[in-house]
Motif scaffolding. Structure first.
Motif, PDB file in Angstrom:
ATOM      1  N   VAL A 105      61.695 -34.094  64.200  1.00  0.00           N
ATOM      2  CA  VAL A 105      60.612 -33.115  64.335  1.00  0.00           C
ATOM      3  C   VAL A 105      61.157 -31.710  64.125  1.00  0.00           C
ATOM      4  CG1 VAL A 105      58.997 -32.093  65.999  1.00  0.00           C
ATOM      5  CG2 VAL A 105      59.162 -34.572  65.775  1.00  0.00           C
ATOM      6  N   ARG A 106      62.299 -31.398  64.709  1.00  0.00           N
ATOM      7  CA  ARG A 106      62.899 -30.070  64.522  1.00  0.00           C
ATOM      8  C   ARG A 106      63.255 -29.826  63.063  1.00  0.00           C
ATOM      9  NH1 ARG A 106      67.612 -29.550  68.530  1.00  0.00           N
ATOM     10  NH2 ARG A 106      68.571 -28.887  66.605  1.00  0.00           N
ATOM     11  N   ALA A 107      63.847 -30.839  62.449  1.00  0.00           N
ATOM     12  CA  ALA A 107      64.211 -30.694  61.033  1.00  0.00           C
ATOM     13  C   ALA A 107      62.965 -30.469  60.175  1.00  0.00           C
ATOM     14  CB  ALA A 107      64.970 -31.920  60.568  1.00  0.00           C
ATOM     15  N   ASN A 108      61.902 -31.213  60.440  1.00  0.00           N
ATOM     16  CA  ASN A 108      60.663 -31.030  59.676  1.00  0.00           C
ATOM     17  C   ASN A 108      60.063 -29.649  59.917  1.00  0.00           C
ATOM     18  OD1 ASN A 108      60.685 -33.487  58.381  1.00  0.00           O
ATOM     19  ND2 ASN A 108      59.507 -34.518  59.997  1.00  0.00           N
ATOM     20  N   ALA A 109      60.110 -29.174  61.157  1.00  0.00           N
ATOM     21  CA  ALA A 109      59.564 -27.849  61.467  1.00  0.00           C
ATOM     22  C   ALA A 109      60.333 -26.781  60.710  1.00  0.00           C
ATOM     23  CB  ALA A 109      59.619 -27.600  62.962  1.00  0.00           C
ATOM     24  N   ARG A 110      61.673 -26.876  60.681  1.00  0.00           N
ATOM     25  CA  ARG A 110      62.491 -25.908  59.942  1.00  0.00           C
ATOM     26  C   ARG A 110      62.169 -25.962  58.445  1.00  0.00           C
ATOM     27  NH1 ARG A 110      67.731 -27.828  61.253  1.00  0.00           N
ATOM     28  NH2 ARG A 110      67.279 -28.214  63.423  1.00  0.00           N
ATOM     29  N   ARG A 111      62.050 -27.159  57.938  1.00  0.00           N
ATOM     30  CA  ARG A 111      61.793 -27.321  56.504  1.00  0.00           C
ATOM     31  C   ARG A 111      60.427 -26.741  56.130  1.00  0.00           C
ATOM     32  NH1 ARG A 111      58.969 -31.074  53.924  1.00  0.00           N
ATOM     33  NH2 ARG A 111      58.859 -32.452  55.713  1.00  0.00           N
ATOM     34  N   LEU A 112      59.434 -26.982  56.974  1.00  0.00           N
ATOM     35  CA  LEU A 112      58.079 -26.537  56.638  1.00  0.00           C
ATOM     36  C   LEU A 112      57.881 -25.034  56.848  1.00  0.00           C
ATOM     37  CD1 LEU A 112      56.061 -29.526  58.072  1.00  0.00           C
ATOM     38  CD2 LEU A 112      56.473 -28.983  55.663  1.00  0.00           C
ATOM     39  N   ARG A 113      58.740 -24.384  57.656  1.00  0.00           N
ATOM     40  CA  ARG A 113      58.628 -22.946  57.887  1.00  0.00           C
ATOM     41  C   ARG A 113      59.072 -22.139  56.671  1.00  0.00           C
ATOM     42  NH1 ARG A 113      61.748 -22.355  62.972  1.00  0.00           N
ATOM     43  NH2 ARG A 113      60.942 -24.191  63.932  1.00  0.00           N
ATOM     44  N   ARG A 114      59.795 -22.688  55.788  1.00  0.00           N
ATOM     45  CA  ARG A 114      60.324 -21.944  54.648  1.00  0.00           C
ATOM     46  C   ARG A 114      59.289 -21.517  53.710  1.00  0.00           C
ATOM     47  NH1 ARG A 114      65.053 -25.746  52.706  1.00  0.00           N
ATOM     48  NH2 ARG A 114      65.756 -26.316  54.721  1.00  0.00           N
TER      49      ARG A 114
END
Length: 114
Positions: A105-114
């Motif tokens: 979930v954290r990795a997806n959140a970081r990826r989608l914030r870009r």
């Protein structure tokens, strides 16, 4: 002095006493080699002492095995025996189960914030 230390000291004392007394008994009995009854008695005593010793060692081994089995059983049942231990065990299970999900979930959140 602790119990095990006392027991060890007693064992050493018995071994030392045996080391001193046994040669004396052997010497006295050797002087009576011509006495058939004494020789027969010596052989019988040795056989009885051997079996008594083996029995005592076997009983002690059984006691030690029982103590170990009880310890292992208590360890195995411990999460179910105490509610606090059960809660701690359950929280560890939950934590291990959530860790990979949280990481994704954290990795997806970081990826989608870009």
């Amino acid at each position: 002095m602790r119990r095990t230390a006392r027991r060890r000291t007693r064992s050493f004392a018995r071994a030392a006493e045996l080391a001193l007394v046994a040669p004396q008994v052997i010497a006295l009995r050797s002087l009576r080699m011509h006495d058939r009854r004494e020789m027969q008695r010596m052989g019988t005593e040795k056989a009885f002492a051997f079996w008594e010793s083996m029995n005592a060692m076997g009983l002690q081994m059984a006691r030690a095995n029982q103590e170990y089995a009880m310890f292992a059983m208590r360890q195995w049942w411990s999460p179910w025996m105490s509610p606090w231990q059960a809660a701690a065990a359950a929280s560890k299970v939950l934590e291990q189960g959530l860790r990979p999900v949280h990481r994704r979930v954290r990795a997806n959140a970081r990826r989608l914030r870009r």
